[in-house]
Design a protein around this motif. Sequence first.
Motif, short mmCIF file in Angstrom:
data_model
loop_
_atom_site.label_atom_id
_atom_site.label_comp_id
_atom_site.label_asym_id
_atom_site.label_seq_id
_atom_site.Cartn_x
_atom_site.Cartn_y
_atom_site.Cartn_z
N THR A 11 7.44 -5.30 5.77
CA THR A 11 7.61 -3.84 5.78
C THR A 11 6.87 -3.22 6.95
N PRO A 12 7.59 -2.70 7.96
CA PRO A 12 6.92 -2.05 9.09
C PRO A 12 6.45 -0.65 8.70
N LEU A 13 5.20 -0.36 9.00
CA LEU A 13 4.62 0.95 8.69
C LEU A 13 4.44 1.72 9.99
N PRO A 14 4.75 3.02 9.99
CA PRO A 14 4.62 3.81 11.23
C PRO A 14 3.19 3.83 11.74
N HIS A 15 3.08 3.80 13.06
CA HIS A 15 1.77 3.91 13.71
C HIS A 15 1.95 4.66 15.02
N GLY A 16 1.15 5.69 15.23
CA GLY A 16 1.24 6.45 16.47
C GLY A 16 2.52 7.25 16.56
N THR A 17 2.99 7.44 17.79
CA THR A 17 4.16 8.30 18.00
C THR A 17 5.49 7.59 17.79
N HIS A 18 5.54 6.28 18.01
CA HIS A 18 6.81 5.60 17.82
C HIS A 18 6.67 4.11 17.49
N ALA A 19 5.46 3.63 17.23
CA ALA A 19 5.26 2.21 16.95
C ALA A 19 5.28 1.94 15.45
N PHE A 20 5.60 0.69 15.10
CA PHE A 20 5.62 0.25 13.71
C PHE A 20 4.91 -1.10 13.63
N HIS A 21 4.08 -1.26 12.60
CA HIS A 21 3.37 -2.53 12.38
C HIS A 21 3.35 -2.82 10.88
N ALA A 22 3.54 -4.09 10.52
CA ALA A 22 3.28 -4.50 9.14
C ALA A 22 1.77 -4.53 8.93
N ALA A 23 1.32 -4.11 7.76
CA ALA A 23 -0.12 -4.02 7.50
C ALA A 23 -0.41 -4.42 6.07
N CYS A 24 -1.64 -4.86 5.85
CA CYS A 24 -2.09 -5.18 4.49
C CYS A 24 -2.15 -3.88 3.69
N PRO A 25 -1.50 -3.81 2.53
CA PRO A 25 -1.53 -2.57 1.76
C PRO A 25 -2.89 -2.28 1.14
N PHE A 26 -3.75 -3.28 1.05
CA PHE A 26 -5.06 -3.09 0.43
C PHE A 26 -6.11 -2.56 1.39
N CYS A 27 -6.04 -2.97 2.66
CA CYS A 27 -7.07 -2.55 3.61
C CYS A 27 -6.51 -1.93 4.88
N GLY A 28 -5.21 -2.04 5.12
CA GLY A 28 -4.59 -1.44 6.29
C GLY A 28 -4.66 -2.27 7.55
N ALA A 29 -5.22 -3.48 7.49
CA ALA A 29 -5.31 -4.32 8.69
C ALA A 29 -3.91 -4.73 9.14
N TRP A 30 -3.66 -4.67 10.44
CA TRP A 30 -2.38 -5.12 10.96
C TRP A 30 -2.23 -6.61 10.75
#
Length: 469
Positions: A433-452
């Motif tokens: 699941t890619p999560l939005p980051h910044g103005t146009h980037a997407f990164h998958a992240a740990c849902p518990f701590c937010g680490a990429w």
Amino acid sequence: MVLEGNPEVGSPRTSDLQHRGNKGSCVLSSPGEDAQPGEEPIKYGELIVLGCCEEGGEETEAQRGEVTGPRAHSCYNGCLASGDKGRRRSRLALSRRPHANGVKPDVMHHISTPLVSKALSNRGQHSISYTLSRSHSVIVEYTHDSDTDMFQIGRSTENMIDFVVTDTSPGGGAAEGPSAQSTISRYACRILCDRRPPYTARIYAAGFDASSNIFLGERAAKWRTPDGLMDGLTTNGVLVMHPAGGFSEDSAPGVWREISVCGNVYTLRDSRSAQQRGKLVENESNVLQDGSLIDLCGATLLWRTPAGLLRAPTLKQLEAQRQEANAARPQCPVGLSTLAFPSPARGRTAPDKQQPWVYVRCGHVHGYHGWGCRRERGPQERECPLCRLVGPYVPLWLGQEAGLCLDPGPPSHAFAPCGHVCSEKTARYWAQTPLPHGTHAFHAACPFCGAWLTGEHGCVRLIFQGPLD
């Protein structure tokens, strides 16, 4: 001055015009509709902030609460890095209020004099002001809606905000301090929930301020819809993603969309704050589903329905899984010491002596040791003594926010590189699941701590060694 009143504006959505246009604004609640004294209020759903749900101890009945008035109280297991305080929390339950506070569009005014525009929008009545130019504004007045409850979310700590949300930095925790410039709007969005079954929840960009107004200035993206109404987008936007197949074992990530001030659905802009809107997606709606993700450009929220939470594991189940894993007496394959996951009641301070550690590239679980460092590859790079793969070596922590789990499966996988542990299906879903980051980037992240997440899969299957006896 040009002043036009249009009393037939019944809703920002064409479908709602047909559905609610003939309803008056003074319909009283039916007898027995509200919860009686001593009864539990009807729960619409829960919002969970991703990336800040650190282990915060066992949940008690005293910690359970629900929003039924202007202030927010939440039931939670995780907590913010600085602690859950007042309306600033990591988890919030939305419940039916004692009295409806929802609003709906009523009259639209075209105004050519800025002074009249300011006077009209400061009468204490809910309204949305669209500034088209210095000499032309459109103001849509809102009236009371006895059929809905409204909940507002944003960075502001003013009383009209039910859920105060701050930026969540990658790696967990909230961005704090005077130097941390927030990208979340003070009045980011609002959720309107139907007070009658099936208690549908709809999300809209922007929230009303202390004067009960929403202002879209000259630079904000705004336009007139084909049916003659006004609509617009907030500066950094409110993005929503509905999972395909619901939030269950068979879920798959959906497509990110942007929600307008009037609740319409659009494709994403070229960049987060671009003035040119995306294309209207007519076959999708702003109705929240179980597992819907809401991104506020700095924090991402997960929406869980009451029915969906019934399928999620409970805190007792998570604790039983921890005890079962420890009862298997896993051992360090080199030091031969017995490993055990610490109780979440102790909180997360520093790794315990028996804490399991993992090489995130291969998944081999060990106790802590100081050998195998490969500092030429990085300060956290270690060589696994079993398979010789070099990669991060981190302690394992059981994920303690049950609402983030897709199923009650055993804790068999860990996110890389943070080491949070959950079931296989939960790990694979969030890793995809890619999560939005910044103005146009997407990164998958740990849902518990937010680490990429890193590595080929973003998670790894844990390989434990059982006791030799």
